[in-house]
Design an enzyme around this catalytic site. Sequence first.
Site, PDB file in Angstrom:
ATOM      1  N   HIS A 220       0.833  -1.198   0.000  1.00  0.00           N
ATOM      2  CA  HIS A 220       0.000   0.000   0.000  1.00  0.00           C
ATOM      3  C   HIS A 220       0.877   1.260   0.000  1.00  0.00           C
ATOM      4  O   HIS A 220       0.682   2.164  -0.833  1.00  0.00           O
ATOM      5  CB  HIS A 220      -0.900  -0.004   1.246  1.00  0.00           C
ATOM      6  CG  HIS A 220      -1.795   1.183   1.343  1.00  0.00           C
ATOM      7  ND1 HIS A 220      -3.082   1.189   0.858  1.00  0.00           N
ATOM      8  CD2 HIS A 220      -1.597   2.433   1.865  1.00  0.00           C
ATOM      9  CE1 HIS A 220      -3.638   2.372   1.070  1.00  0.00           C
ATOM     10  NE2 HIS A 220      -2.756   3.147   1.687  1.00  0.00           N
ATOM     11  N   GLU A 221       1.836   1.308   0.907  1.00  0.00           N
ATOM     12  CA  GLU A 221       2.711   2.478   0.988  1.00  0.00           C
ATOM     13  C   GLU A 221       3.634   2.571  -0.218  1.00  0.00           C
ATOM     14  O   GLU A 221       4.011   3.669  -0.640  1.00  0.00           O
ATOM     15  CB  GLU A 221       3.523   2.448   2.282  1.00  0.00           C
ATOM     16  CG  GLU A 221       2.693   2.412   3.560  1.00  0.00           C
ATOM     17  CD  GLU A 221       1.698   3.551   3.657  1.00  0.00           C
ATOM     18  OE1 GLU A 221       1.931   4.620   3.040  1.00  0.00           O
ATOM     19  OE2 GLU A 221       0.668   3.375   4.344  1.00  0.00           O
TER      20      GLU A 221
ATOM     21  N   HIS B 183       1.945   4.629  -2.868  1.00  0.00           N
ATOM     22  CA  HIS B 183       2.101   6.065  -2.608  1.00  0.00           C
ATOM     23  C   HIS B 183       3.514   6.518  -2.969  1.00  0.00           C
ATOM     24  O   HIS B 183       3.713   7.571  -3.601  1.00  0.00           O
ATOM     25  CB  HIS B 183       1.846   6.376  -1.131  1.00  0.00           C
ATOM     26  CG  HIS B 183       0.430   6.177  -0.694  1.00  0.00           C
ATOM     27  ND1 HIS B 183      -0.650   6.636  -1.420  1.00  0.00           N
ATOM     28  CD2 HIS B 183      -0.085   5.589   0.420  1.00  0.00           C
ATOM     29  CE1 HIS B 183      -1.773   6.345  -0.777  1.00  0.00           C
ATOM     30  NE2 HIS B 183      -1.454   5.706   0.336  1.00  0.00           N
TER      31      HIS B 183
END
Length: 421
Positions: free
Chosen positions: A18-19, A22
């Site tokens: 998920h990170e 980003h």
Amino acid sequence: METAIAFIIIFGSIVFFHELGHFIFAKRAGIMVREFAIGMGPKIFGYTKGETLYTLRLLPIGGYVRMAGEDMDSVELQPGFRLGIHLNDLDEIDQILLNQNKQFPDMLFLEVERSNLTDQMFIEGYNEEEKLVRYKVARNAVINEKGNETIIAPADRQFGSKSVGQRTMTIFAGPLFNFILSFFIFLALGLFQGLPTYEPVITRVVKDSPAAQAGMQDGDLVTKIDGTSITTWDELSEKVKVSSNELMEFTVERDGQEVNLSMTPNEAVVEKEKVGQIGVEYTSPMEKNPAKAVVFGAEQTYEWTKRIFTILGTLITGNFSIDDLSGPVGIYKATEEVAQYGVYNLMHWAAILSINLGIMNLLPLPALDGGRLLFFLFEALRGKPVDKQKEGMVHFVGIMLLMVLMVVVTWNDIQRFFFNG
């Protein structure tokens, strides 16, 4: 201990991807990423590469990518402030030293008169001869305050300076990578575990059953029933279910030869329904087909996404209560149960959790990725951004409400698993 390790690996991997979404899209947009963190709370380990600090933190319940321009990370040099500076070969300031007791070679001292470390990139002040001087600040200049170094972030490297599209993709990429991770987990399951073929191959014949009395054997491939071709187990099962106490003709393939068998299914009651049974057990044969594995990965990601949205719909309509929600404790207990059935089941569980995290983060709630995307939508429609203070207050309230919800859900989990069991 094994459950704890499985939980940390699964949840850590989901958060990492998920990170990573980003992080990658922030870098593509030219945004300075100050920290890439897995976990929350106190730092266990950290190292700096380039302009980013990579950290592993104590609590395995989340993570974050801290980008320049967020959380008021800029440094303002007030008039009258005394600081040390170091110049590079171009006579640009490449180091700014604040609150330092030590002196370094070639260090100069200034009493700040004016400065700008984001747009115009300069510091103007009085040197030790009390002469007003002005120095350009290098784009990669470092601020050193009591041993802590921070690279300055020019305006064009800050999150807020990027277009709505770039900021939207940077935030959306986190949930997107959760769906991508799920796809690859399902793909791996298809490649390594294999996919069911649903061929009507008899796994085991029950002793003294109609199938056993007719001479059916383990491994027989049923090709016809009453002259009609059979290609899947579901077709076989449906024909037998509706034919209780009726003579049936089976054609099976055994060792490359066709064998004809006659049998009459017994009548049984299953869930208050009368059905026929011939007394065989079935486990679908598995095949490892890369092309089908890709399709399986996409189909499973879509199906589980649809299921989770359906559950969310029941929550909104009131058919699902907050007591049915699970937090970290509930996920831990579920992981413990799934782990008993092997690594493939853990992989399947991880894929579902990753989809769930992606969907939860896309909900248009303050402090979540979906809430931030909603503000970007308002900005695109209005043609100007929402006031930062107002947006910050909304996200702050959202964080407080999410923390309250997390406490309630965790308490429900604790009562459910430790006091009601």
